[in-house]
Scaffold this motif. Sequence first.
Motif, PDB file in Angstrom:
ATOM      1  N   LEU A  35      82.044  48.649 -40.317  1.00 53.13           N
ATOM      2  CA  LEU A  35      81.115  48.091 -41.302  1.00 53.13           C
ATOM      3  C   LEU A  35      80.996  46.572 -41.153  1.00 53.13           C
ATOM      4  O   LEU A  35      79.903  46.018 -41.291  1.00 53.13           O
ATOM      5  CB  LEU A  35      81.551  48.448 -42.718  1.00 53.13           C
ATOM      6  CG  LEU A  35      81.233  49.869 -43.173  1.00 53.13           C
ATOM      7  CD1 LEU A  35      81.761  50.102 -44.577  1.00 53.13           C
ATOM      8  CD2 LEU A  35      79.754  50.144 -43.109  1.00 53.13           C
ATOM      9  N   LEU A  36      82.095  45.900 -40.878  1.00 56.18           N
ATOM     10  CA  LEU A  36      82.043  44.453 -40.673  1.00 56.18           C
ATOM     11  C   LEU A  36      81.212  44.092 -39.448  1.00 56.18           C
ATOM     12  O   LEU A  36      80.431  43.145 -39.477  1.00 56.18           O
ATOM     13  CB  LEU A  36      83.456  43.880 -40.543  1.00 56.18           C
ATOM     14  CG  LEU A  36      84.243  43.764 -41.857  1.00 56.18           C
ATOM     15  CD1 LEU A  36      85.659  43.294 -41.575  1.00 56.18           C
ATOM     16  CD2 LEU A  36      83.550  42.823 -42.797  1.00 56.18           C
ATOM     17  N   TRP A  37      81.363  44.841 -38.355  1.00 55.64           N
ATOM     18  CA  TRP A  37      80.556  44.580 -37.159  1.00 55.64           C
ATOM     19  C   TRP A  37      79.075  44.829 -37.431  1.00 55.64           C
ATOM     20  O   TRP A  37      78.205  44.082 -36.961  1.00 55.64           O
ATOM     21  CB  TRP A  37      81.021  45.436 -35.984  1.00 55.64           C
ATOM     22  CG  TRP A  37      82.228  44.863 -35.303  1.00 55.64           C
ATOM     23  CD1 TRP A  37      83.491  45.351 -35.314  1.00 55.64           C
ATOM     24  CD2 TRP A  37      82.280  43.661 -34.528  1.00 55.64           C
ATOM     25  NE1 TRP A  37      84.327  44.544 -34.604  1.00 55.64           N
ATOM     26  CE2 TRP A  37      83.609  43.490 -34.101  1.00 55.64           C
ATOM     27  CE3 TRP A  37      81.335  42.719 -34.153  1.00 55.64           C
ATOM     28  CZ2 TRP A  37      84.015  42.429 -33.317  1.00 55.64           C
ATOM     29  CZ3 TRP A  37      81.734  41.658 -33.369  1.00 55.64           C
ATOM     30  CH2 TRP A  37      83.058  41.518 -32.964  1.00 55.64           C
ATOM     31  N   LEU A  38      78.774  45.875 -38.185  1.00 54.76           N
ATOM     32  CA  LEU A  38      77.386  46.168 -38.541  1.00 54.76           C
ATOM     33  C   LEU A  38      76.797  45.050 -39.396  1.00 54.76           C
ATOM     34  O   LEU A  38      75.668  44.604 -39.171  1.00 54.76           O
ATOM     35  CB  LEU A  38      77.290  47.509 -39.279  1.00 54.76           C
ATOM     36  CG  LEU A  38      75.903  47.934 -39.736  1.00 54.76           C
ATOM     37  CD1 LEU A  38      75.000  48.154 -38.537  1.00 54.76           C
ATOM     38  CD2 LEU A  38      75.988  49.183 -40.577  1.00 54.76           C
ATOM     39  N   LEU A  39      77.562  44.567 -40.352  1.00 54.36           N
ATOM     40  CA  LEU A  39      77.115  43.468 -41.197  1.00 54.36           C
ATOM     41  C   LEU A  39      76.884  42.195 -40.368  1.00 54.36           C
ATOM     42  O   LEU A  39      75.883  41.496 -40.544  1.00 54.36           O
ATOM     43  CB  LEU A  39      78.134  43.200 -42.312  1.00 54.36           C
ATOM     44  CG  LEU A  39      77.807  42.077 -43.277  1.00 54.36           C
ATOM     45  CD1 LEU A  39      76.523  42.404 -44.044  1.00 54.36           C
ATOM     46  CD2 LEU A  39      78.950  41.846 -44.228  1.00 54.36           C
ATOM     47  N   ALA A  40      77.783  41.910 -39.436  1.00 57.53           N
ATOM     48  CA  ALA A  40      77.618  40.734 -38.580  1.00 57.53           C
ATOM     49  C   ALA A  40      76.367  40.863 -37.716  1.00 57.53           C
ATOM     50  O   ALA A  40      75.612  39.903 -37.548  1.00 57.53           O
ATOM     51  CB  ALA A  40      78.854  40.551 -37.700  1.00 57.53           C
ATOM     52  N   ALA A  41      76.103  42.054 -37.185  1.00 56.84           N
ATOM     53  CA  ALA A  41      74.898  42.262 -36.364  1.00 56.84           C
ATOM     54  C   ALA A  41      73.642  42.089 -37.208  1.00 56.84           C
ATOM     55  O   ALA A  41      72.646  41.508 -36.738  1.00 56.84           O
ATOM     56  CB  ALA A  41      74.936  43.648 -35.734  1.00 56.84           C
TER      57      ALA A  41
END
Length: 195
Positions: A35-41
């Motif tokens: 979820l953190l990687w998705l938010l960063a993207a």
Amino acid sequence: MNAGFDRIGLRRFAGTGDRLARAATIVSVSFGRSLLWLLAALVVGCGVWMLMPAKGNSAQGEAGKSGLAAVDPAPATTPSANQDATHATASGAQAPASVELDRLRISSQTWRRGGLGSKALVTFTLRNDNDYAVRDLKIVCAFTRRDGSHLTDRSRLLLETVSMNSRKTFVRIPVGVINVNADQTKCSVVAARRA
């Protein structure tokens, strides 16, 4: 942990709770990281999208859509019929009739900021002292700092008609995104067509 499970044959299930707790922790940690990687993207994608120039706001885009070129004021002498025939374009169409730009002038103008302070909204009165109506007016506004140094130019095509020997007021016309340091503007008509 072996308290009585040996006797009833459930010893193999005794450690299941610990294994399930570890598996749930691993899954929740990896899901949180995903979820953190998705938010960063998403944040990076939105930032790139915001920095891309809008296609409809560029001065070149408006000039390309309009098909107008700057028209020089007509010469003092009237051309003969033979000279008009030589001004035909390569496609065989007659060139647009010239407009006397010196008889089109902006008599009063003001401007204000709009769009959270990033866009210029210009209000001006255009006087047409010609003996014919004009349409498809192209204006250019030059923005300067408080000290008078030039910042930027913005152009706008107005698909309006101004009657002969009259004036028309245009209210809060958006001319584009401007610099935060812009303090003054001077607008002028650079092209028009006969109506």
